[in-house]
Motif scaffolding. Structure first.
Motif, mmCIF file in Angstrom:
data_model
loop_
_atom_site.group_PDB
_atom_site.id
_atom_site.type_symbol
_atom_site.label_atom_id
_atom_site.label_comp_id
_atom_site.label_asym_id
_atom_site.label_seq_id
_atom_site.Cartn_x
_atom_site.Cartn_y
_atom_site.Cartn_z
ATOM 1 N N LEU A 114 0.864 -1.138 -0.101
ATOM 2 C CA LEU A 114 -0.003 -0.012 -0.178
ATOM 3 C C LEU A 114 0.827 1.146 -0.115
ATOM 4 O O LEU A 114 1.657 1.337 0.921
ATOM 5 N N TYR A 115 0.569 2.216 -0.886
ATOM 6 C CA TYR A 115 1.310 3.445 -1.059
ATOM 7 C C TYR A 115 0.810 4.511 -0.421
ATOM 8 O O TYR A 115 -0.478 4.806 -0.502
ATOM 9 N N PRO A 116 1.497 5.428 0.232
ATOM 10 C CA PRO A 116 1.055 6.520 0.897
ATOM 11 C C PRO A 116 0.717 7.804 -0.122
ATOM 12 O O PRO A 116 1.353 8.263 -0.923
ATOM 13 N N THR A 159 -12.762 1.085 -1.379
ATOM 14 C CA THR A 159 -13.135 0.911 -0.107
ATOM 15 C C THR A 159 -12.069 1.315 0.888
ATOM 16 O O THR A 159 -11.056 0.435 0.621
ATOM 17 N N LEU A 160 -12.295 2.009 1.494
ATOM 18 C CA LEU A 160 -11.101 2.383 2.453
ATOM 19 C C LEU A 160 -11.462 2.205 3.960
ATOM 20 O O LEU A 160 -12.766 2.249 4.226
ATOM 21 N N GLN A 161 -10.751 1.935 4.915
ATOM 22 C CA GLN A 161 -10.968 1.419 6.129
ATOM 23 C C GLN A 161 -9.768 1.880 7.072
ATOM 24 O O GLN A 161 -8.823 2.156 6.624
ATOM 25 N N ARG A 162 -10.296 1.957 8.294
ATOM 26 C CA ARG A 162 -9.210 2.227 9.446
ATOM 27 C C ARG A 162 -8.226 1.061 9.602
ATOM 28 O O ARG A 162 -7.117 1.523 10.455
ATOM 29 N N ILE A 163 -8.465 0.117 9.383
ATOM 30 C CA ILE A 163 -7.504 -1.115 9.988
ATOM 31 C C ILE A 163 -7.141 -1.717 8.510
ATOM 32 O O ILE A 163 -7.810 -1.970 7.725
ATOM 33 N N MET A 164 -5.805 -2.173 8.384
ATOM 34 C CA MET A 164 -5.196 -2.735 7.158
ATOM 35 C C MET A 164 -5.716 -4.104 6.884
ATOM 36 O O MET A 164 -5.931 -4.970 8.028
ATOM 37 N N THR A 165 -6.137 -4.720 5.791
ATOM 38 C CA THR A 165 -6.334 -5.874 5.590
ATOM 39 C C THR A 165 -5.135 -6.790 5.764
ATOM 40 O O THR A 165 -3.900 -6.502 5.720
ATOM 41 N N ASP A 166 -5.493 -8.316 6.306
ATOM 42 C CA ASP A 166 -4.532 -9.073 6.480
ATOM 43 C C ASP A 166 -3.642 -8.976 5.233
ATOM 44 O O ASP A 166 -4.199 -9.294 3.880
ATOM 45 N N TYR A 167 -2.357 -9.587 5.416
ATOM 46 C CA TYR A 167 -1.287 -9.557 4.276
ATOM 47 C C TYR A 167 -1.091 -8.557 3.565
ATOM 48 O O TYR A 167 -0.330 -8.248 2.790
ATOM 49 N N SER A 168 -1.535 -7.069 3.911
ATOM 50 C CA SER A 168 -1.413 -6.026 3.431
ATOM 51 C C SER A 168 -0.118 -5.182 4.107
ATOM 52 O O SER A 168 -0.138 -5.507 5.406
ATOM 53 N N PHE A 169 0.531 -4.223 3.452
ATOM 54 C CA PHE A 169 1.766 -3.650 4.354
ATOM 55 C C PHE A 169 2.020 -2.501 3.754
ATOM 56 O O PHE A 169 1.925 -2.017 2.410
ATOM 57 N N THR A 170 2.399 -1.323 4.363
ATOM 58 C CA THR A 170 2.623 -0.149 3.857
ATOM 59 C C THR A 170 3.864 0.199 3.322
ATOM 60 O O THR A 170 4.883 -0.310 3.967
ATOM 61 N N ILE A 171 4.191 1.040 2.475
ATOM 62 C CA ILE A 171 5.576 1.644 1.982
ATOM 63 C C ILE A 171 5.638 2.734 2.694
ATOM 64 O O ILE A 171 4.894 3.852 2.710
#
Length: 263
Positions: A114-116, A159-171
């Motif tokens: 996931l990109y900021p 779809t945007l949410q306050r908690i990351m979905t499993d197996y997602s990670f942020t850059i």
């Protein structure tokens, strides 16, 4: 044409936090802080710890700010883009309700980066002979610096949410949010400057004409004092002097999948 977004931002920010704000004159702002902002901005934790220990209310400090374009010899703090105080305000906003952190929902079955993006919704107020308000939504990719408009509309299908979905990670971002706000303000400013400025020319002409009439009347009426003259000029400038105010409505860091390609 002068863009007063910094002045407006500071006034609206402190008023929204419940502080007492007094605009002394153009670019001179007095702010009586409340306890929360005194703790956040004035770096005197021992004072408040001592007051709390004694059960006393304590006295928040005041800020005396100058927001002009260049340094003046004033007994005030100069706040401008790049100043430590403005960075303080942006950092404070990031921790409060005006700034959200949201993550795009993914399928949760595979590793997804996931990109900021810094997203800013703002009110652009055109002030002059014919005034109008425009609400704009802008986005800045915090890795590559891409900027775009109508950001919230382009995100409607996601779809945007306050908690990351499993197996997602942020850059992690390369561009800081503070620098990002600075870039977005300049982006909006450049857009306005490149736009049709006929409204500004007409407003300035009307303003100049009215000033001439006031000057002529003042010169002919010896019984009219300087206070009346200055008040009339001040009211005229407020009504006709062309300017643009840009203020933040809300903002957020949105982490989006790499397939998001804004138009």
């Amino acid at each position: 044409m002068k863009i007063e977004h910094l002045n407006t931002f500071i006034i609206e920010f402190f008023e929204s936090q419940g502080c007492e704000v007094k605009v002394v004159e153009e670019h001179l702002i007095d702010i009586k802080l409340n306890k929360e902002l005194d703790i956040a901005l004035m770096n005197r934790p021992f004072y408040w710890h001592y007051m709390d220990k004694l059960g006393k209310q304590g006295e928040p400090m005041s800020l005396y700010l100058y927001t002009g374009d260049k340094r003046e010899e004033l007994n005030r703090e100069w706040i401008h883009f790049g100043s430590p105080r403005l960075h303080q305000l942006f950092n404070y906003i990031q921790t409060k309700s005006k700034v959200s952190i949201l993550y795009e929902q993914t399928d949760g079955n595979s590793q997804t980066a996931l990109y900021p993006w810094l997203i800013m919704n703002c009110k652009i107020k055109i002030i002059g002979k014919q005034s109008k308000d425009i609400v704009g939504s802008y986005g800045l990719h915090l890795l590559n610096g891409m900027m775009c408009q109508n950001m919230m509309k382009q995100l409607q299908e996601r779809t945007l949410q306050r908690i990351m979905t499993d197996y997602s990670f942020t850059i992690s971002p390369i561009i800081t949010p503070t620098s990002g706000f600075h870039r977005l303000f300049h982006y909006i400013e450049n857009q306005i400057i490149q736009d049709d400025l006929t409204w500004a020319t007409k407003s300035q002409d009307a303003y100049d004409e009215e000033v001439s009439l006031i000057n002529h009347f003042y010169e002919q009426q010896s019984d009219i004092g300087i206070e009346w003259y200055n008040n009339e000029l001040e009211k005229l400038e407020e009504r006709l002097k062309p300017r643009v105010d840009v203020s933040i409505i809300n903002a957020g860091i949105f982490y989006l999948t790499n397939d998001f390609q804004p138009s």
